[in-house]
Design a protein around this motif. Sequence first.
Motif, PDB file in Angstrom:
ATOM      1  N   ASN A 102       0.866  -1.264   0.008  1.00 48.05           N
ATOM      2  CA  ASN A 102       0.099  -0.146   0.004  1.00 48.05           C
ATOM      3  C   ASN A 102       0.924   1.170   0.105  1.00 48.05           C
ATOM      4  O   ASN A 102       0.175   2.322  -0.149  1.00 48.05           O
ATOM      5  N   GLU A 103       2.291   1.273   0.098  1.00 45.33           N
ATOM      6  CA  GLU A 103       2.965   2.562   0.206  1.00 45.33           C
ATOM      7  C   GLU A 103       3.293   2.913  -0.832  1.00 45.33           C
ATOM      8  O   GLU A 103       3.358   2.574  -1.902  1.00 45.33           O
ATOM      9  N   HIS A 104       3.311   4.322  -0.822  1.00 42.47           N
ATOM     10  CA  HIS A 104       3.713   5.069  -2.134  1.00 42.47           C
ATOM     11  C   HIS A 104       4.854   6.153  -1.771  1.00 42.47           C
ATOM     12  O   HIS A 104       4.987   6.586  -0.583  1.00 42.47           O
ATOM     13  N   ILE A 105       5.877   5.991  -2.812  1.00 38.55           N
ATOM     14  CA  ILE A 105       6.916   6.910  -2.537  1.00 38.55           C
ATOM     15  C   ILE A 105       7.334   7.882  -3.819  1.00 38.55           C
ATOM     16  O   ILE A 105       6.954   7.533  -4.723  1.00 38.55           O
ATOM     17  N   THR A 106       7.519   8.849  -3.672  1.00 43.62           N
ATOM     18  CA  THR A 106       8.167   9.923  -4.404  1.00 43.62           C
ATOM     19  C   THR A 106       9.481  10.353  -4.131  1.00 43.62           C
ATOM     20  O   THR A 106       9.929  10.610  -3.050  1.00 43.62           O
ATOM     21  N   PHE A 107      10.437  10.117  -5.167  1.00 43.36           N
ATOM     22  CA  PHE A 107      11.856  10.372  -5.030  1.00 43.36           C
ATOM     23  C   PHE A 107      12.088  11.338  -6.350  1.00 43.36           C
ATOM     24  O   PHE A 107      11.383  11.161  -7.204  1.00 43.36           O
ATOM     25  N   GLU A 108      13.370  12.090  -6.043  1.00 40.60           N
ATOM     26  CA  GLU A 108      13.865  12.849  -7.189  1.00 40.60           C
ATOM     27  C   GLU A 108      15.169  12.813  -7.555  1.00 40.60           C
ATOM     28  O   GLU A 108      15.923  12.441  -6.445  1.00 40.60           O
ATOM     29  N   PHE A 109      15.721  12.946  -8.519  1.00 43.11           N
ATOM     30  CA  PHE A 109      17.150  12.950  -8.874  1.00 43.11           C
ATOM     31  C   PHE A 109      17.593  13.657 -10.075  1.00 43.11           C
ATOM     32  O   PHE A 109      16.475  13.916 -11.114  1.00 43.11           O
ATOM     33  N   ASP A 110      18.620  13.993 -10.331  1.00 41.71           N
ATOM     34  CA  ASP A 110      19.129  14.619 -11.641  1.00 41.71           C
ATOM     35  C   ASP A 110      19.906  13.375 -12.499  1.00 41.71           C
ATOM     36  O   ASP A 110      20.670  12.962 -12.082  1.00 41.71           O
ATOM     37  N   ALA A 111      19.477  13.315 -13.590  1.00 43.03           N
ATOM     38  CA  ALA A 111      20.087  12.343 -14.472  1.00 43.03           C
ATOM     39  C   ALA A 111      21.403  12.869 -15.013  1.00 43.03           C
ATOM     40  O   ALA A 111      21.546  13.318 -16.099  1.00 43.03           O
ATOM     41  N   THR A 112      22.332  12.699 -14.301  1.00 35.19           N
ATOM     42  CA  THR A 112      23.811  13.507 -14.699  1.00 35.19           C
ATOM     43  C   THR A 112      24.411  12.608 -15.658  1.00 35.19           C
ATOM     44  O   THR A 112      25.232  13.137 -16.470  1.00 35.19           O
ATOM     45  N   ALA A 113      24.426  11.287 -15.458  1.00 35.52           N
ATOM     46  CA  ALA A 113      25.125  10.200 -16.243  1.00 35.52           C
ATOM     47  C   ALA A 113      24.209   9.664 -17.085  1.00 35.52           C
ATOM     48  O   ALA A 113      23.137   9.100 -16.894  1.00 35.52           O
ATOM     49  N   PRO A 114      24.739   9.615 -18.336  1.00 35.45           N
ATOM     50  CA  PRO A 114      23.955   8.820 -19.500  1.00 35.45           C
ATOM     51  C   PRO A 114      24.415   7.216 -19.243  1.00 35.45           C
ATOM     52  O   PRO A 114      25.470   6.910 -18.858  1.00 35.45           O
ATOM     53  N   GLY A 115      23.382   6.353 -19.822  1.00 34.88           N
ATOM     54  CA  GLY A 115      23.778   5.006 -20.089  1.00 34.88           C
ATOM     55  C   GLY A 115      22.647   4.450 -19.802  1.00 34.88           C
ATOM     56  O   GLY A 115      21.490   4.672 -19.873  1.00 34.88           O
ATOM     57  N   VAL A 116      22.677   3.055 -19.532  1.00 34.50           N
ATOM     58  CA  VAL A 116      21.587   2.035 -19.412  1.00 34.50           C
ATOM     59  C   VAL A 116      21.706   1.487 -18.009  1.00 34.50           C
ATOM     60  O   VAL A 116      22.609   0.901 -17.473  1.00 34.50           O
ATOM     61  N   PHE A 117      20.550   1.814 -17.152  1.00 33.32           N
ATOM     62  CA  PHE A 117      20.538   1.469 -15.920  1.00 33.32           C
ATOM     63  C   PHE A 117      19.423   0.480 -15.393  1.00 33.32           C
ATOM     64  O   PHE A 117      18.387   0.528 -15.809  1.00 33.32           O
ATOM     65  N   SER A 118      19.782  -0.624 -15.013  1.00 34.57           N
ATOM     66  CA  SER A 118      18.664  -1.738 -14.763  1.00 34.57           C
ATOM     67  C   SER A 118      18.081  -1.273 -13.479  1.00 34.57           C
ATOM     68  O   SER A 118      18.725  -1.449 -12.485  1.00 34.57           O
ATOM     69  N   TYR A 119      16.822  -0.757 -13.299  1.00 39.23           N
ATOM     70  CA  TYR A 119      16.133  -0.784 -12.147  1.00 39.23           C
ATOM     71  C   TYR A 119      15.552  -2.045 -11.773  1.00 39.23           C
ATOM     72  O   TYR A 119      15.098  -2.556 -12.572  1.00 39.23           O
ATOM     73  N   TYR A 120      15.565  -2.272 -10.581  1.00 39.40           N
ATOM     74  CA  TYR A 120      15.174  -3.518 -10.057  1.00 39.40           C
ATOM     75  C   TYR A 120      14.651  -3.681  -8.913  1.00 39.40           C
ATOM     76  O   TYR A 120      14.913  -2.876  -7.818  1.00 39.40           O
TER      77      TYR A 120
END
Length: 671
Positions: free
Chosen positions: A631-649
């Motif tokens: 049931n939890e909701h989270i909002t976070f922020e970041f600056d995409a400083t580095a290009p590339g392919v990032f696997s979120y998991y």
Amino acid sequence: MKRNMFFLVILSFLLVAGCSLATQEQAAPTKAPVQSDGGGGLSSDASAIAAERGLSPDDINAALKTYMPTGVHDDYMIFSSGGHSGQVLVIGVPSMRILKVIGVFTPEPWQGWGYGVGHEILDGGKVNGNDIHWADTHHPALSETAGEYDGEWLFINDKSMARIAVIDLRDFETKQIVKNPIAMNDHGGAFVTPNTEYIIEGGQYSAPLGGEYAPIEEYNDQYRGSVTLWKFNRDTGRIEMENSFAIELPPYWQDLCDAGKLASEGWIFCNSFNTERATGGIEKGNPPFEAGASQADTDYMHIIDLVKAEELFKAGKADVINDFSVISMQTAIDEGLLYLAPEPKSPHGVDVTPDGEFMVVSGKLDPHVTIYSIEKIKATIDAGKWETDDYGIPVLALDDVKEAQVELGLGPLHTQFDDQGYAYTSLFLDSMVARWALGGNFADKNPDEPWTLVGKTSVHYNIGHLMAAEGDTTSPDGKYLVAMNKWALDRFANVGPLLPQNFQLLDIDNEGDSMKLIYDMPLPLGEPHYAQMIKADKLSPWEIYPEVGWDSGKQEVSPNAVAPGEEKVVRDGKNVEVFMTAIRSHFTPEHVEIEQGDHVTWHITNIERAYDATHGFAIPGYDINLSLEANEHITFEFDATAPGVFSYYCTEFCSALHLEMKGYLLVKPAE
Ligand code: CUK
Ligand code: CUA
């Protein structure tokens, strides 16, 4: 023959201890018996195991008292300081199993505390604009209603930087950190008043209030101590800065405090040391602090009339330092809200008895505890009978306010209470716990009973605090006491020169001089100073967050909660907003395509409704790791400083296809 004797001893012991065969066998079915039990109904396998392991009857007793069959829950919960870890440990009693580590002042990766969430709260603990990545947590305090733990809130101080944290016991998460605006460090916190109106934070090492500079030569005039009263609002669950205030105190090192209760409700007591006002400087040929601060035979217990102090604050008679209200020492003297009473010898700790009639102070270098009477204190104040210290503060004579002194042993520090009229004091130098009788003043006691030592038990080793079941309330439970030992020495396998701390559980559910040591628990993170033990059935935390899309920081549904079918990625110039859901075993969306230089605001809702269905969420390279409970909701922020392919998991092994619960964050290089 010898062997048989041994089994007989164990057998009779188990029978005396009331352990029936049936319970034993149901709990842990055993293999075919190898030894006859003589018809007494005891499974002889237990005897064989005991013999093989060399367990004494006392060992078996201890095991029976602490073992929890699978699925059976503990009777009590300890909320312990996590010491330098800046966290809080939750421990079950009598099993002494660690049930939770609550991220408080320090980032905690598994809970995602400080790795995507909690920044706003952790930011409350910044000092002079600096991020702080540790804390020296000392004293947790459970919220109280009418002097009883109510299981709703927990507070804890950070000695190193004078900060207080608020933990919500509905979800065991930290909700607020406040930095004391006038003091750099503290010690005498957190302690609550009997209805949690205020959280007390006593100072420690004197310094100019408000973080000003003053040379050490001006110690007597410019350096000050303090006690801060943080106003807690139960409805919002937050400390209210604007309704909180401090009291300026002399530059005696205020140490530990306790709130009066019942007979002494409305008063605060803080012990102190270094009333000598030693300023150290061993390298200049001055006496070191340890000598300079121990010259005098007595220091001062501070006695503060909180009712008067609150009236003055509300009447606007406080000064303002760093935008924070401070009642000046002169005002405190003029208005008669501050008194001192001598306490022998390098005191540590002041503990109010459950009926609120007496304050117990230990002298680190005195073999006694000194017991003060609130009745005598009030009578002496009413009679106007006092001398004054160098600052003009009334000093009540020890003989006028003392009820008793009890000789306990070497290095007494802290005192807890039980339901039988006994007090328990830790003896640091003796490495013992002393049990002593609180005299004839307690309801069901013989009125002629003296204040006297009853018995002592060795603990291992160098005990600091100790805590008893419900031990700081108006009705302690007795039963269990935990010795919080600073040194472990030979108790556990060698793990190199830095050893764990040792919590030792004592069974105090008996009369007279025997307390039984029944469990050793190593604590391998930080030095936990203090803890409180609450009856487990007083806690009623949520099993899952009440509604889908829950923002645990605010304890309400987030306006950014994402419903299934509404997942999307929205771009507005360089700002990208991701709306994501998580459910076994996928995130939606699974592709997030952005550009280097984008500012990303990422919303994730765990739309699981099942108990314990937690997902993790990590983005490598960007220091993001979240824990998304059902049931939890989270909002976070970041600056995409580095290009590339990032696997979120997903970082929680949530299902058979947990490894497939992933997606690609594709960050195109900037043109
Ligand atoms: S304590 Cu903080 S120095 Cu005796 Cu409460 Cu250990
Ligand atoms: Cu969700 Cu693994």
